[in-house]
Structure formats: structure tokens, C-alpha cells
Scaffold this motif. Structure first.
Motif, PDB file in Angstrom:
ATOM      1  N   UNK A   1       0.766  -1.336   0.011  1.00 55.95           N
ATOM      2  CA  UNK A   1      -0.021   0.005  -0.312  1.00 55.95           C
ATOM      3  C   UNK A   1       0.658   1.225  -0.163  1.00 55.95           C
ATOM      4  N   UNK A   2       1.811   1.309   0.865  1.00 52.29           N
ATOM      5  CA  UNK A   2       2.493   2.801   1.121  1.00 52.29           C
ATOM      6  C   UNK A   2       3.996   2.566   1.141  1.00 52.29           C
ATOM      7  N   UNK A   3       4.788   3.233   0.460  1.00 50.98           N
ATOM      8  CA  UNK A   3       6.116   3.280   0.398  1.00 50.98           C
ATOM      9  C   UNK A   3       6.436   4.835   0.534  1.00 50.98           C
ATOM     10  N   UNK A   4       7.189   5.012   1.727  1.00 50.62           N
ATOM     11  CA  UNK A   4       7.923   6.335   1.873  1.00 50.62           C
ATOM     12  C   UNK A   4       9.576   6.219   2.060  1.00 50.62           C
ATOM     13  N   UNK A   5      10.263   7.378   1.465  1.00 47.08           N
ATOM     14  CA  UNK A   5      11.658   7.313   1.390  1.00 47.08           C
ATOM     15  C   UNK A   5      11.923   8.378   2.438  1.00 47.08           C
ATOM     16  N   UNK A   6      12.664   8.440   3.396  1.00 49.99           N
ATOM     17  CA  UNK A   6      13.116   9.339   4.318  1.00 49.99           C
ATOM     18  C   UNK A   6      14.442   9.391   4.571  1.00 49.99           C
ATOM     19  N   UNK A   7      15.356  10.011   3.593  1.00 49.38           N
ATOM     20  CA  UNK A   7      16.972  10.170   3.942  1.00 49.38           C
ATOM     21  C   UNK A   7      16.917  11.095   5.078  1.00 49.38           C
ATOM     22  N   UNK A   8      17.690  10.606   6.013  1.00 46.47           N
ATOM     23  CA  UNK A   8      18.385  11.469   7.057  1.00 46.47           C
ATOM     24  C   UNK A   8      19.170  12.574   6.671  1.00 46.47           C
TER      25      UNK A   8
END
Length: 90
Positions: free
Chosen positions: A77-84
């Protein structure tokens, strides 16, 4: 210490004419496939993150990883990318 992440054809250090092939993309795809066998294929939501140079890889490979997960998991359903952190120019 010498570390080489290549295709295994680089054995003789005395050879002066050779072609190097880096398999980083193959390693990434194999890692995601292995995670699929370990349960990623059943996930509904995924957050991809990374710190420092791994954050740069999040920027560069998020679309590819998303597509690979979606291909192995039709109920995804959901894919999120969060580069710190990422992109460290000199």
C-alpha cells in the motif's frame, strides 16, 4: 586492508589490462529479494531510510526499491523514503 566489491574476475594484481565490473546494483536487488523471503513481501507499509552516505542511496534508489517491492507484493500500500542525510559534495 584491500576490499573489492566486484564480479570476482579480479584475482591477479599484476594484470595491467583488465576491466572492473562493480555489482552494487546486483547486491541491492539481491538484498531486497532476500528481505522479501524474510517477510517484506507481506508488508503493507515500508519506510526506507538512511544516514550519511546511505541517505544518498535513499535518494538515488528509492524508485527502484519501491518498484521491486511492488512487484513482489501485490497488496503493498504505502512506500515512503526518508533520507536523514545525504549528498556530500567535496
Amino acid at each position: 586492508m584491500e576490499m573489492f566489491l566486484g564480479d570476482g574476475d579480479y584475482h591477479n594484481k599484476n594484470v595491467t589490462n583488465f576491466t572492473m565490473h562493480f555489482d552494487g546494483l546486483q547486491v541491492l536487488e539481491s538484498s531486497i529479494a532476500k528481505l522479501g523471503l524474510l517477510g517484506l513481501r507481506n508488508a503493507r507499509r515500508v519506510l526506507l531510510t538512511g544516514v550519511a552516505h546511505a541517505g544518498t542511496m535513499v535518494y538515488l534508489h528509492a524508485d527502484r526499491i519501491h518498484a521491486q517491492i511492488r512487484a513482489m507484493n501485490p497488496h503493498f500500500q504505502t512506500f515512503k523514503a526518508l533520507p536523514v542525510d545525504g549528498f556530500h559534495p567535496k
